[in-house]
Design an enzyme around this catalytic site. Structure first.
Site, PDB file in Angstrom:
ATOM      1  CD  GLU A  35      44.269  36.842  42.066  1.00 51.64           C
ATOM      2  OE1 GLU A  35      44.745  35.896  41.550  1.00 51.64           O
ATOM      3  OE2 GLU A  35      43.278  37.165  41.879  1.00 51.64           O
ATOM      4  NE  ARG A 280      34.205  44.349  39.760  1.00 50.32           N
ATOM      5  CZ  ARG A 280      34.823  43.436  39.451  1.00 50.32           C
ATOM      6  NH1 ARG A 280      34.696  42.339  39.251  1.00 50.32           N
ATOM      7  NH2 ARG A 280      35.962  43.984  38.910  1.00 50.32           N
ATOM      8  CE  LYS A 290      44.480  42.121  39.350  1.00 52.15           C
ATOM      9  NZ  LYS A 290      45.337  41.679  40.407  1.00 52.15           N
TER      10      LYS A 290
END
Length: 601
Positions: A35, A280, A290
């Protein structure tokens, strides 16, 4: 951490092999779908390493697709930063660059298709009401804000929800209302399009999730063409399907979203992409989101996304990390199905291993103290030969200037030495790297008693550090070797010493803060409470070999005895630092804690 088990546990490859063998898919096509709402961090490195590696391993392709359906937070500058960082890491997507925003009409048509099947409806509930109907209170959410507009946690023991009073609208009414939503007839937040699934489902994600919301925000690519935007959980599987993605590889927090991923594919009757989740990357001493990295930037805890203390790819690059070191780290931690915390010392070990092979050796003095060789002719200089990299004979040698006055590190002299101190003190001898053995005869002091210079004599028979030469030293063993630069030839440097940005292993584990509410027993603190206030020290008056003045940005060196350093881009900007001197960032020290841990473990 034992990386061998994780490295051998490549369950994703096993799934892909099964799919190819069974005929479920006849090829392999993956995608990396960032994104554009921030810069990539090292956790993304693991993700796109897996995406690109799996495609390459099975002779397939990997797309780069920007999932840009949240115009409030997205920007073209993030797109460019993401592409730059992926290329720097050594990956190329060729002509396979896509944007979810290019699919808006396609996605809208699929939403209409699902409405016509009676599987979606326009709802008038507010965010708060929707949370109540779904059986959750509004909380600071959970998996990711992009996945819902209500912010409730994804996994929670909760009683069944109840149907919205607008759930039974007719297909015709829903089609009309959805078209009017697109036409801009309603204010932001007035209506949403929701999937009609099951309000009693134990997985909250499946309780009639939102597919579209009204947002009058200008999109960085489509401008004001749209006032409704698809939710991530709706567009992502359908974008995968449009591109013919066989294996949608994503991090473990999306496992609970997989039933919805499959539901949208099934109801839209599109290509059946398969979602596979992996753990992850969680790295000690940093935050890997982020959202939190943006807070560090906006609140000026760091100088920007590329601050060398940040775990962003740009920050690691500016600090002096190499793509090879990062790829080595990611490949060695392996692919697992269970979340775990990786010690940052292992990342640093991979970096040292790489830099040790490639970095040119030079000498630099960070905290200078003058050394005067009393029996050296002050009008004479000598050129000595120094090795550029003992790990790489092809790197050759260089010439360095030796003179009567040198700069040495201030902590390489003690007037009254502590026990087991083998450097300079009155009467002691040391080697000067690549040069001669010198014996300390005393020191000069200012009016306040501070040492301003160290005085020595040198033995001309010990050139190159030969401790067994005849002469004043005889065959006495010399234990200490120190580095130096010629005061006549050295260039001034600015050196920035970076430490961990956070003072604790797990920054998100913030201690309670009783000062937040007067008279309270305290409430959870903020991760910024764990900021290391001493994570940056600027040394404005260091000295280095002349070759450092010609170093290009990102040129990496080992400052002998000190660590690895890289030239910062700031030093190529006029007036970026005092006197325009080169700026060098400390990448990492020479001490390897991971190797010690591994040896003792």
């Amino acid at each position: 951490m034992d990386t061998s088990e994780n490295a051998s546990s490549d369950f994703i490859s096993d799934f892909i092999k099964e799919d190819l063998a069974s005929g479920r898919f006849g090829y392999v096509h993956t995608r990396f779908p960032p994104e554009p709402n921030g810069w990539l961090h090292i956790g993304h490195c693991k993700a796109f390493y897996i995406d690109f590696a799996m495609a390459e391993r099975f002779g397939g392709k990997c797309n780069l697709r920007f999932d840009d359906t949240n115009p409030e937070k997205e920007d073209i500058s993030y797109v460019e930063a993401i592409k730059r960082d992926i290329r720097w890491m050594g990956y190329d997507w060729e002509d396979r660059e896509f944007y979810a925003s290019d699919y808006y009409e396609y996605l809208y048509d699929l939403a209409v298709k699902i409405i016509k099947k009676g599987k979606a409806y326009v709802d008038d509930l507010s965010d708060t009401e929707m949370s109540e109907y779904r059986g959750t209170a509004r909380t600071e959410g959970s998996v990711a804000d992009k996945n819902n507009i209500t912010g409730e946690p994804s996994v929670r023991t909760t009683p069944p929800g109840k149907n919205s009073p607008y759930r039974d609208r007719s297909v015709e009414e829903n089609l009309d209302l959805f078209a009017r939503m697109r036409g801009g007839e309603y204010p932001d937040g007035a209506k949403t399009l929701r999937a009609k699934i099951d309000m009693a489902h134990p997985n909250l994600i499946m309780r009639d999730p939102v597919m579209y919301r009204i947002r009058r925000e200008s999109h960085y690519r489509t401008g004001n063409d749209w006032c409704i935007y698809p939710m991530y959980d709706f567009q992502h599987p359908l974008s995968d399907a449009k591109e013919g993605i066989t294996h949608s590889l994503c991090s473990l927090e999306y496992e609970i979203h997989r039933p919805l991923y499959e539901w949208f594919i099934r109801e839209a009757e599109v290509f059946p992409s398969r979602q596979i989740e992996f753990a992850r990357l969680n790295l000690s001493r940093t935050v890997m989101s982020k959202r939190w990295l943006l807070k560090l930037v906006q609140d000026k805890y760091v100088s920007g996304w590329d601050d060398p203390r940040m775990p962003t790819i740009a920050g690691l690059r500016r600090r002096g990390y190499t793509p090879e070191a990062i790829r080595s780290f990611v490949s060695q931690i392996g692919i697992a199905k269970t979340d775990s915390m990786v010690d940052i010392a292992f990342l640093e070990y991979c970096l040292r291993e790489d830099l040790n092979r490639r970095a040119m050796r030079v000498m630099a003095v960070l905290r200078p103290l003058k050394l005067i060789i009393e029996n050296w002719d002050e009008n004479t200089t000598e050129e000595l030969e120094a090795v550029n990299n003992p790990e790489d004979p092809s790197a050759g040698t260089r010439r360095i200037t030796f003179s009567r006055e040198l700069w040495i590190e201030r902590d390489d002299f003690e007037e009254v030495p502590p026990p087991k101190y083998f450097r300079l003190y009155p009467g002691n001898a040391v080697r000067l790297r690549y040069a001669y053995i010198v014996t300390c005869t005393g020191c000069d002091k200012d009016a306040d008693g501070n040492v301003t210079a160290v005085r020595c004599t040198y033995d001309p028979e010990t050139k190159g550090g030969n401790a067994n030469a005849s002469g004043a030293l005889g065959s006495r063993k010399v234990k200490g070797t120190i580095h130096w630069v010629s005061a006549d030839a050295a260039v001034p440097l600015e050196v920035r010493l970076y430490d961990y940005l956070f003072s604790v292993e797990r920054p998100m584990d913030a201690a309670p803060r009783p000062d937040r509410v007067p008279g309270s027993q305290g409430c959870r603190g903020d991760f910024t409470d764990n900021i290391n206030t001493n994570s940056l020290e600027v040394i404005a008056n260091a000295w280095g070999e002349p070759c450092l003045a010609a170093a290009a940005p990102e040129d990496r060196f080992q400052f002998e005895r000190l660590g690895y350093y890289t030239r910062d881009p700031d030093s190529c900007i006029q007036d970026a630092c005092a006197d325009g001197r080169p700026v060098f960032n400390k990448t990492i020290g020479l001490r390897d804690t991971w190797a010690k841990i591994a040896k003792n473990g």
